[in-house]
Design a protein around this motif. Sequence first.
Motif, PDB file in Angstrom:
ATOM      1  N   ASN A   1      58.272  48.628   5.783  1.00 35.88           N
ATOM      2  CA  ASN A   1      59.264  49.075   6.766  1.00 35.88           C
ATOM      3  C   ASN A   1      59.367  50.596   6.854  1.00 35.88           C
ATOM      4  O   ASN A   1      60.306  51.127   7.444  1.00 35.88           O
ATOM      5  CB  ASN A   1      60.635  48.485   6.424  1.00 35.88           C
ATOM      6  CG  ASN A   1      60.702  47.002   6.716  1.00 35.88           C
ATOM      7  OD1 ASN A   1      60.074  46.520   7.651  1.00 35.88           O
ATOM      8  ND2 ASN A   1      61.449  46.259   5.917  1.00 35.88           N
ATOM      9  N   GLU A   2      58.384  51.285   6.226  1.00 40.42           N
ATOM     10  CA  GLU A   2      58.293  52.744   6.280  1.00 40.42           C
ATOM     11  C   GLU A   2      59.515  53.424   5.688  1.00 40.42           C
ATOM     12  O   GLU A   2      59.988  54.463   6.163  1.00 40.42           O
ATOM     13  CB  GLU A   2      58.048  53.226   7.719  1.00 40.42           C
ATOM     14  CG  GLU A   2      56.739  52.684   8.295  1.00 40.42           C
ATOM     15  CD  GLU A   2      56.501  53.123   9.733  1.00 40.42           C
ATOM     16  OE1 GLU A   2      57.469  53.545  10.386  1.00 40.42           O
ATOM     17  OE2 GLU A   2      55.351  53.047  10.185  1.00 40.42           O
TER      18      GLU A   2
ATOM     19  N   ASN B   1      46.978  45.404   7.472  1.00 37.85           N
ATOM     20  CA  ASN B   1      47.705  44.341   8.179  1.00 37.85           C
ATOM     21  C   ASN B   1      49.179  44.679   8.362  1.00 37.85           C
ATOM     22  O   ASN B   1      50.014  43.784   8.474  1.00 37.85           O
ATOM     23  CB  ASN B   1      47.597  43.020   7.399  1.00 37.85           C
ATOM     24  CG  ASN B   1      46.215  42.404   7.469  1.00 37.85           C
ATOM     25  OD1 ASN B   1      45.715  42.112   8.551  1.00 37.85           O
ATOM     26  ND2 ASN B   1      45.592  42.213   6.329  1.00 37.85           N
ATOM     27  N   ILE B   2      49.501  45.973   8.409  1.00 41.49           N
ATOM     28  CA  ILE B   2      50.910  46.374   8.471  1.00 41.49           C
ATOM     29  C   ILE B   2      51.604  45.794   9.696  1.00 41.49           C
ATOM     30  O   ILE B   2      52.698  45.227   9.596  1.00 41.49           O
ATOM     31  CB  ILE B   2      51.042  47.908   8.464  1.00 41.49           C
ATOM     32  CG1 ILE B   2      50.560  48.467   7.122  1.00 41.49           C
ATOM     33  CG2 ILE B   2      52.496  48.322   8.699  1.00 41.49           C
ATOM     34  CD1 ILE B   2      50.602  49.976   7.033  1.00 41.49           C
ATOM     35  N   ASP B   3      50.982  45.897  10.873  1.00 42.01           N
ATOM     36  CA  ASP B   3      51.600  45.385  12.100  1.00 42.01           C
ATOM     37  C   ASP B   3      51.849  43.885  12.003  1.00 42.01           C
ATOM     38  O   ASP B   3      52.892  43.385  12.444  1.00 42.01           O
ATOM     39  CB  ASP B   3      50.712  45.684  13.315  1.00 42.01           C
ATOM     40  CG  ASP B   3      50.647  47.175  13.617  1.00 42.01           C
ATOM     41  OD1 ASP B   3      51.499  47.918  13.105  1.00 42.01           O
ATOM     42  OD2 ASP B   3      49.717  47.586  14.350  1.00 42.01           O
ATOM     43  N   ARG B   4      50.893  43.195  11.422  1.00 44.59           N
ATOM     44  CA  ARG B   4      50.997  41.742  11.276  1.00 44.59           C
ATOM     45  C   ARG B   4      52.175  41.366  10.380  1.00 44.59           C
ATOM     46  O   ARG B   4      52.946  40.449  10.674  1.00 44.59           O
ATOM     47  CB  ARG B   4      49.692  41.233  10.667  1.00 44.59           C
ATOM     48  CG  ARG B   4      49.349  39.788  10.951  1.00 44.59           C
ATOM     49  CD  ARG B   4      47.909  39.574  10.572  1.00 44.59           C
ATOM     50  NE  ARG B   4      47.607  38.192  10.249  1.00 44.59           N
ATOM     51  CZ  ARG B   4      46.467  37.793   9.725  1.00 44.59           C
ATOM     52  NH1 ARG B   4      45.516  38.670   9.464  1.00 44.59           N
ATOM     53  NH2 ARG B   4      46.263  36.508   9.452  1.00 44.59           N
TER      54      ARG B   4
ATOM     55  N   GLN C   1      54.789  43.384   9.635  1.00 44.35           N
ATOM     56  CA  GLN C   1      56.034  43.831  10.250  1.00 44.35           C
ATOM     57  C   GLN C   1      56.547  42.805  11.254  1.00 44.35           C
ATOM     58  O   GLN C   1      57.751  42.588  11.377  1.00 44.35           O
ATOM     59  CB  GLN C   1      55.826  45.190  10.933  1.00 44.35           C
ATOM     60  CG  GLN C   1      55.755  46.357   9.967  1.00 44.35           C
ATOM     61  CD  GLN C   1      55.492  47.683  10.654  1.00 44.35           C
ATOM     62  OE1 GLN C   1      54.958  47.716  11.780  1.00 44.35           O
ATOM     63  NE2 GLN C   1      55.848  48.778  10.008  1.00 44.35           N
ATOM     64  N   THR C   2      55.610  42.167  11.958  1.00 41.89           N
ATOM     65  CA  THR C   2      55.988  41.123  12.910  1.00 41.89           C
ATOM     66  C   THR C   2      56.681  39.961  12.202  1.00 41.89           C
ATOM     67  O   THR C   2      57.698  39.441  12.674  1.00 41.89           O
ATOM     68  CB  THR C   2      54.746  40.600  13.666  1.00 41.89           C
ATOM     69  OG1 THR C   2      54.143  41.672  14.389  1.00 41.89           O
ATOM     70  CG2 THR C   2      55.124  39.484  14.634  1.00 41.89           C
TER      71      THR C   2
ATOM     72  N   GLN D   1      60.158  41.136  11.164  1.00 47.65           N
ATOM     73  CA  GLN D   1      61.051  41.276  12.314  1.00 47.65           C
ATOM     74  C   GLN D   1      61.484  39.923  12.860  1.00 47.65           C
ATOM     75  O   GLN D   1      62.613  39.765  13.331  1.00 47.65           O
ATOM     76  CB  GLN D   1      60.363  42.097  13.399  1.00 47.65           C
ATOM     77  CG  GLN D   1      60.203  43.570  13.043  1.00 47.65           C
ATOM     78  CD  GLN D   1      59.212  44.294  13.935  1.00 47.65           C
ATOM     79  OE1 GLN D   1      58.674  43.719  14.890  1.00 47.65           O
ATOM     80  NE2 GLN D   1      58.956  45.563  13.641  1.00 47.65           N
TER      81      GLN D   1
END
Length: 458
Positions: A59-60, A142-145, A147-148, A151
């Motif tokens: 989540n940065e 796979n950060i975007d994956r 994070q999805t 979320q």
Amino acid sequence: MEYLLDREKIDKFINKNGKYTFKRRSITYVLPLPTREPERAKFERGFSAITGGVIRKVNEKDVHVSTSDDIIDDIIADGKFQDDESKTLFTHFLKDQVKELTEGKVTTLTQLGRIPLTDNVNERKGEIDLIRFFFDTFIRDNIDRLQTILQNHDDSDLITEILDLSTSDTANQKNSMTYYRCLFPQLREQFMRDLENLAKNPSFLAGHLSLLMVHYTFVAMSQLILQTNKLTGFNREELQPVYYLLEWEKAAKWRDSYRYGNKMLLGEMEGFFAHEHALNILGMNTFSTDRNQFYHDLKEKLSEAGPEAERQFIKSIYAWLSEVYHVKTNIVVEAYKVDKTLEMAFSDFIEAIKKGISNEVNSRYPKAFEAIISKFFRKHGGPLGTILSLSQEQLLMLVAVSITEDRIELKQLWKELERRGVWLDHHSKEEVVKVLDKLNYMEKKSDSGDAQYVKNVL
């Protein structure tokens, strides 16, 4: 182009006050194992502190999260209360909730992300190293994956929303650096698929994410140990069998779990620190600036360059051993011969380095790996010592992520477990069937029992 060891870089790496030092982690990181006992993770809260740190990193946010009284005081100071009694009651409530988070008592994914690192400053270093290892191995690409997934499961409650008001949204820039390299892409993809499968059941995901993460951490570390010892024979695509016993089974010398479990792994760990030092030296060469190169990577680059390039590098290795290493350490090294292959050169190089590593470092280095086994995978086998084992909860978690349809054939289940780094002998498989049958997860296609199926646990 010349294909040589870069002696200038190596000299800066090995020299400390004119003495030879067996350092690591200049350009290559191998395992997240501290060599100092105070920095070793003790897993007071299980693996949840590592899980919380990874979630924050995804989540940065900074991997550190404060639960000190100062945070509570700041929240109270910003609040509006009808009277002193309501203020006091809310303060007690807040402290109780923070205490539960600190102890790892959570029921939602969002709460998992609030679990802090250990209060022990030294041990925190070991936890951060594990967070980096897991993040770089399984998540960085796979950060975007991920994070999805997070979320889609925004299960924030009042307490986490209040605490998040006091948390910085900006991660420390140091946390964005890549330390480790993912050497098992199929294992990484398997983890992501398992995570997506678990996400179908939010409560199961929150309750078992740490269990899933420690499992994959241990498998990745175990395979890294086994494959690195193969030098140029490192296999990124095929996992080497590691056998487990079920926690309630009786251990025996003739069982695969004894011969090819903990005993095998600890045997492979003997002298392993030499790789930490050697790979940094070998990576300092004149033909590649890549970080985290292992023996098979160097072999591949040299093979592409041709036989003369490989021969030049082999000579360079033996020249450095005799002209630098032997001179500085007085350790006897192998001499160059025309029939030496690259594999032989790496082997001779490692053996020479091993002779220089102190007994103290060799004994302390594996302790952090053993700590993970003792905390999460240990069965006391009496005179046989520690046996790698799975609890019923671990078994059911692995069965759950292995089934993506309504059911799968039993024989397919064993293949799915092996894809996740778990091998079981015939006797353990029989025990698995008994447990699944008792819990009503088994289904027979016919009375003969020839075709057996396992139902979806999720």
